[in-house]
Design a protein around this motif. Sequence first.
Motif, short mmCIF file in Angstrom:
data_model
loop_
_atom_site.label_atom_id
_atom_site.label_comp_id
_atom_site.label_asym_id
_atom_site.label_seq_id
_atom_site.Cartn_x
_atom_site.Cartn_y
_atom_site.Cartn_z
N ASN A 52 49.69 34.03 38.02
CA ASN A 52 49.32 35.18 38.70
C ASN A 52 48.69 34.87 39.79
N LYS A 53 48.43 33.76 40.41
CA LYS A 53 47.82 33.39 41.62
C LYS A 53 48.81 32.87 42.63
N THR A 54 48.86 33.55 43.66
CA THR A 54 50.13 32.85 44.48
C THR A 54 49.30 32.95 46.02
N HIS A 55 48.16 32.30 45.98
CA HIS A 55 47.55 31.82 47.34
C HIS A 55 46.63 30.76 47.15
N TRP A 56 46.15 29.88 47.99
CA TRP A 56 44.99 28.83 47.76
C TRP A 56 44.59 28.60 49.25
N THR A 57 43.31 28.34 49.35
CA THR A 57 42.69 27.93 50.54
C THR A 57 42.31 26.63 50.54
#
Length: 137
Positions: A52-57
Amino acid sequence: MEPFQVIDFHVVPSTIGAHQATLIWEKPLHAQAIFGYQLFLDNDLIQTRPTNKTHWTLTNLSADQTYQVTIICLDHQGCLLTNTAVTTTFRTKKKSSSNDHLPRSSGVPAYKYRSHDDLSYKEKKYFVRCYASTLPC
């Protein structure tokens, strides 16, 4: 494209700074068969993300450096689905002055602060909340 590969894996150009960049992607077509994702920065595992997490910094990057990031999906047993690997490459910006990345507002000087810090200015306290990304979670 494999039905289990993530879609449109890339770095958001407007987020690339001297020391950070945000990656985004869309879930695979068969996302229900995926348990999560693993992100590799220059072949080193840096993060395991749920589906459910589709980004990362990415943070603590070096200025004016080229990086390669690979995302690989995991099955429900936690095994890498190596045929799902997708790679993107980007270059960080050259180092700028220390305050270039801070927000500016009328009459209030920019300060260095961390997320959830109290900021004092002219004997008034302000609660500051910084977000690494404005992308939906």
